[in-house]
Design a protein around this motif. Sequence first.
Motif, PDB file in Angstrom:
ATOM      1  N   LEU A  40       0.793  -1.235   0.000  1.00  0.00           N
ATOM      2  CA  LEU A  40       0.000   0.000   0.000  1.00  0.00           C
ATOM      3  C   LEU A  40       0.824   1.282   0.000  1.00  0.00           C
ATOM      4  CD1 LEU A  40      -2.781  -0.974   2.578  1.00  0.00           C
ATOM      5  CD2 LEU A  40      -2.899  -1.072   0.080  1.00  0.00           C
ATOM      6  N   LYS A  41       2.029   1.227   0.513  1.00  0.00           N
ATOM      7  CA  LYS A  41       2.850   2.440   0.615  1.00  0.00           C
ATOM      8  C   LYS A  41       3.019   3.163  -0.725  1.00  0.00           C
ATOM      9  CE  LYS A  41       7.546   3.746   1.760  1.00  0.00           C
ATOM     10  NZ  LYS A  41       8.851   3.074   1.748  1.00  0.00           N
ATOM     11  N   PRO A  42       3.217   2.434  -1.841  1.00  0.00           N
ATOM     12  CA  PRO A  42       3.364   3.146  -3.114  1.00  0.00           C
ATOM     13  C   PRO A  42       2.139   3.974  -3.499  1.00  0.00           C
ATOM     14  CG  PRO A  42       4.051   0.843  -3.334  1.00  0.00           C
ATOM     15  CD  PRO A  42       3.390   0.971  -1.996  1.00  0.00           C
ATOM     16  N   TYR A  43       0.995   3.695  -2.868  1.00  0.00           N
ATOM     17  CA  TYR A  43      -0.250   4.406  -3.192  1.00  0.00           C
ATOM     18  C   TYR A  43      -0.548   5.529  -2.192  1.00  0.00           C
ATOM     19  CZ  TYR A  43      -0.778   0.395  -6.221  1.00  0.00           C
ATOM     20  OH  TYR A  43      -0.565  -0.569  -7.181  1.00  0.00           O
ATOM     21  N   GLY A  44       0.356   5.771  -1.262  1.00  0.00           N
ATOM     22  CA  GLY A  44       0.175   6.878  -0.326  1.00  0.00           C
ATOM     23  C   GLY A  44      -0.260   6.493   1.069  1.00  0.00           C
ATOM     24  N   TRP A  45      -0.478   5.194   1.311  1.00  0.00           N
ATOM     25  CA  TRP A  45      -0.850   4.758   2.666  1.00  0.00           C
ATOM     26  C   TRP A  45       0.395   4.777   3.544  1.00  0.00           C
ATOM     27  CZ3 TRP A  45      -6.023   3.535   3.561  1.00  0.00           C
ATOM     28  CH2 TRP A  45      -6.821   3.436   2.419  1.00  0.00           C
ATOM     29  N   GLU A  46       0.293   5.387   4.747  1.00  0.00           N
ATOM     30  CA  GLU A  46       1.534   5.529   5.526  1.00  0.00           C
ATOM     31  C   GLU A  46       1.395   5.423   7.040  1.00  0.00           C
ATOM     32  OE1 GLU A  46       3.366   9.344   4.915  1.00  0.00           O
ATOM     33  OE2 GLU A  46       1.482  10.434   5.138  1.00  0.00           O
ATOM     34  N   TYR A  47       0.223   5.628   7.611  1.00  0.00           N
ATOM     35  CA  TYR A  47       0.105   5.631   9.075  1.00  0.00           C
ATOM     36  C   TYR A  47      -0.301   4.253   9.596  1.00  0.00           C
ATOM     37  CZ  TYR A  47       0.492  10.684   8.929  1.00  0.00           C
ATOM     38  OH  TYR A  47       0.950  11.951   8.718  1.00  0.00           O
ATOM     39  N   VAL A  48       0.378   3.804  10.651  1.00  0.00           N
ATOM     40  CA  VAL A  48       0.047   2.556  11.351  1.00  0.00           C
ATOM     41  C   VAL A  48      -0.323   2.966  12.770  1.00  0.00           C
ATOM     42  CG1 VAL A  48       0.956   0.356  12.175  1.00  0.00           C
ATOM     43  CG2 VAL A  48       1.621   1.220   9.908  1.00  0.00           C
ATOM     44  N   VAL A  49      -1.593   2.804  13.136  1.00  0.00           N
ATOM     45  CA  VAL A  49      -2.118   3.397  14.369  1.00  0.00           C
ATOM     46  C   VAL A  49      -2.592   2.309  15.331  1.00  0.00           C
ATOM     47  CG1 VAL A  49      -3.777   5.024  15.357  1.00  0.00           C
ATOM     48  CG2 VAL A  49      -2.838   5.439  13.061  1.00  0.00           C
ATOM     49  N   VAL A  50      -2.023   2.337  16.547  1.00  0.00           N
ATOM     50  CA  VAL A  50      -2.445   1.439  17.627  1.00  0.00           C
ATOM     51  C   VAL A  50      -3.589   2.118  18.372  1.00  0.00           C
ATOM     52  CG1 VAL A  50      -1.727   0.250  19.726  1.00  0.00           C
ATOM     53  CG2 VAL A  50      -0.098   0.524  17.835  1.00  0.00           C
ATOM     54  N   ASP A  51      -4.774   1.529  18.305  1.00  0.00           N
ATOM     55  CA  ASP A  51      -5.935   2.167  18.924  1.00  0.00           C
ATOM     56  C   ASP A  51      -5.967   1.906  20.438  1.00  0.00           C
ATOM     57  OD1 ASP A  51      -9.117   2.788  19.249  1.00  0.00           O
ATOM     58  OD2 ASP A  51      -8.311   3.740  17.455  1.00  0.00           O
ATOM     59  N   ILE A  52      -7.085   2.121  21.049  1.00  0.00           N
ATOM     60  CA  ILE A  52      -7.293   2.323  22.487  1.00  0.00           C
ATOM     61  C   ILE A  52      -6.710   1.217  23.386  1.00  0.00           C
ATOM     62  CG2 ILE A  52      -9.517   1.130  22.508  1.00  0.00           C
ATOM     63  CD1 ILE A  52     -10.579   3.510  24.260  1.00  0.00           C
ATOM     64  N   GLN A  53      -6.279   1.634  24.559  1.00  0.00           N
ATOM     65  CA  GLN A  53      -5.962   0.752  25.698  1.00  0.00           C
ATOM     66  C   GLN A  53      -4.740  -0.139  25.491  1.00  0.00           C
ATOM     67  OE1 GLN A  53      -9.487  -1.338  27.274  1.00  0.00           O
ATOM     68  NE2 GLN A  53      -9.417   0.128  28.948  1.00  0.00           N
ATOM     69  N   LEU A 104      10.351   0.817   7.914  1.00  0.00           N
ATOM     70  CA  LEU A 104       9.612   0.378   6.735  1.00  0.00           C
ATOM     71  C   LEU A 104       9.207   1.563   5.850  1.00  0.00           C
ATOM     72  CD1 LEU A 104       7.219  -2.173   8.508  1.00  0.00           C
ATOM     73  CD2 LEU A 104       9.276  -2.718   7.183  1.00  0.00           C
ATOM     74  N   GLY A 105       9.596   2.772   6.257  1.00  0.00           N
ATOM     75  CA  GLY A 105       9.214   3.966   5.507  1.00  0.00           C
ATOM     76  C   GLY A 105       7.811   4.443   5.812  1.00  0.00           C
ATOM     77  N   LEU A 106       7.291   4.036   6.968  1.00  0.00           N
ATOM     78  CA  LEU A 106       5.924   4.386   7.364  1.00  0.00           C
ATOM     79  C   LEU A 106       5.948   5.282   8.600  1.00  0.00           C
ATOM     80  CD1 LEU A 106       4.394   0.806   6.968  1.00  0.00           C
ATOM     81  CD2 LEU A 106       4.251   2.702   5.326  1.00  0.00           C
ATOM     82  N   LYS A 107       4.756   5.704   9.049  1.00  0.00           N
ATOM     83  CA  LYS A 107       4.627   6.562  10.230  1.00  0.00           C
ATOM     84  C   LYS A 107       3.801   5.844  11.289  1.00  0.00           C
ATOM     85  CE  LYS A 107       5.242  10.836   7.654  1.00  0.00           C
ATOM     86  NZ  LYS A 107       4.603  12.035   7.087  1.00  0.00           N
ATOM     87  N   PHE A 108       4.062   6.198  12.544  1.00  0.00           N
ATOM     88  CA  PHE A 108       3.486   5.471  13.686  1.00  0.00           C
ATOM     89  C   PHE A 108       2.520   6.360  14.456  1.00  0.00           C
ATOM     90  CE2 PHE A 108       3.794   4.090  18.205  1.00  0.00           C
ATOM     91  CZ  PHE A 108       3.243   2.825  18.054  1.00  0.00           C
ATOM     92  N   GLY A 109       1.374   5.784  14.813  1.00  0.00           N
ATOM     93  CA  GLY A 109       0.378   6.545  15.560  1.00  0.00           C
ATOM     94  C   GLY A 109      -0.178   5.775  16.740  1.00  0.00           C
ATOM     95  N   ILE A 110      -0.703   6.515  17.719  1.00  0.00           N
ATOM     96  CA  ILE A 110      -1.343   5.909  18.892  1.00  0.00           C
ATOM     97  C   ILE A 110      -2.659   6.621  19.194  1.00  0.00           C
ATOM     98  CG2 ILE A 110       0.806   5.111  19.956  1.00  0.00           C
ATOM     99  CD1 ILE A 110       0.649   7.548  21.862  1.00  0.00           C
ATOM    100  N   HIS A 111      -3.486   5.932  19.946  1.00  0.00           N
ATOM    101  CA  HIS A 111      -4.755   6.467  20.446  1.00  0.00           C
ATOM    102  C   HIS A 111      -4.575   6.768  21.929  1.00  0.00           C
ATOM    103  CE1 HIS A 111      -8.575   5.956  22.579  1.00  0.00           C
ATOM    104  NE2 HIS A 111      -9.254   6.035  21.451  1.00  0.00           N
ATOM    105  N   ILE A 112      -5.116   7.879  22.389  1.00  0.00           N
ATOM    106  CA  ILE A 112      -5.168   8.152  23.827  1.00  0.00           C
ATOM    107  C   ILE A 112      -6.563   8.659  24.184  1.00  0.00           C
ATOM    108  CG2 ILE A 112      -2.703   8.698  23.944  1.00  0.00           C
ATOM    109  CD1 ILE A 112      -3.501  11.683  24.262  1.00  0.00           C
ATOM    110  N   MET A 113      -6.896   8.527  25.455  1.00  0.00           N
ATOM    111  CA  MET A 113      -8.098   9.161  25.985  1.00  0.00           C
ATOM    112  C   MET A 113      -7.707  10.523  26.556  1.00  0.00           C
ATOM    113  SD  MET A 113     -10.578   6.948  25.633  1.00  0.00           S
ATOM    114  CE  MET A 113     -11.841   7.465  26.805  1.00  0.00           C
ATOM    115  N   ARG A 114      -8.571  11.510  26.408  1.00  0.00           N
ATOM    116  CA  ARG A 114      -8.288  12.794  27.055  1.00  0.00           C
ATOM    117  C   ARG A 114      -8.218  12.573  28.560  1.00  0.00           C
ATOM    118  NH1 ARG A 114     -12.473  15.380  29.876  1.00  0.00           N
ATOM    119  NH2 ARG A 114     -14.315  14.058  29.750  1.00  0.00           N
TER     120      ARG A 114
END
Length: 426
Positions: A40-53, A104-114
């Motif tokens: 997917l990266k060649p098509y612009g997909w880049e964020y890998v996000v770990v969601d809640i908890q 891997l040439g990607l970006k990393f994301g996380i979820h937090i609660m306020r």
Amino acid sequence: MQHHKYALTPPMGWNSWDCYGASVREDEVRGNAEYMAKHLKPYGWEYVVVDIQWYEPGAVSSRYRPFVPLEMDEYSRLIPAANRFPSAAGGKGFKPLADYVHSLGLKFGIHIMRGIPRQAVHANTKIKGTNARARDIAHTNSICPWNTDMYGVDPNKEGAQEYYNSLFELYAEWGVDYVKVDDIAASRLYGIHAEEIAMIRRAIDHCGRPMVLSLSPGPAPLEYADHLIRNANMWRMTDDFWDIWQLLYEMFERAERWAPYVGPGHWPDCDMLPLGHIGIRSVDGGASDRWTRFTKDEQVTMMTLWSIFRSPLMFGGELRDNDEWTLSLLTNEEVLAAHRHGSHPRMVYREDDRTVWTSDGPNGERYVALFNLRDEASEVSVTLEQLGLSGPVQIRDLWQRADLGSADRVISAELRPHASVFYRLT
């Protein structure tokens, strides 16, 4: 606004929630990142996000376990549960996982609660950068109705901003590129938490690392559009979106209202794409382990609306289980060009659940989408005059990757129930 340049085009990535709920593990995150890098990266997909908890050692699904102990450091900050994220052991946090995603040439994301962990408040633990402690800054009447992890933070208290600063300093050390903050754009109890949004904006600016700020859930209040644009990169127009036709049907009206606020660095968010294999350890959306309940026509309609409206694209399924059909929805360069480079998305008309949308291409071309939202087959048409164009125009079908010839006056399509077509006119 400085932060708008972090997301000049709508963010595209994968988020663990739709398939793993609160229980995703490091090997699953790494595996989906590897798939994204390869396919997917060649098509612009880049964020890998770990969601809640990710800080909850015993999380098993999308059902939260109330009032359980969470992993936390000495400064009241939640840290990854090492039994689920082994590379986080020894106080390393998410840095090793973020480093791997970056490799891997990607970006990393996380979820937090306020807010601040309730367990920090009960233990009255320290806050980095201030003499105030957790109990001093907590707003104990400001709670989340669906999750027991946090109390809100009182923005008027000394140490409140320092607490948020310390959080984002930690995330910057880990190498986080994207933060999804929950229970903040809209709350079932209190509406929007505008002051906490502003504190988080200041904390990101203070930490010195570019991070995309995503706010959820919605529906975010339209009257706060300017505040959202000033502080965030994306915000949810809707509560959690699932593979249910009625929710997709309702998204058209939400998109119509929010379309004037779409622009570089600030994206009203239709929420994740519940495509492919979802619900593996999630019981949300009224079902468990399944392939998306959307028909193929509905899947194309969803991707077409998200693309012409320019919502962020966050895939919710287990990527490694994708079939050819699902992968084809994510790798159509012509559709993704409209998503990335279109501008001024707007509804042309809606009548009897037939609706037409358009957006402007960067080189004088025009994107047009025809949708049949009815439960029976129907013809949907639009005149060039309604589009502000004069003929003849050449028509390119983006999903079929086919030239359809020219039109002088009217563009129309016979569409199955819930189906759509996506054209580029030149």
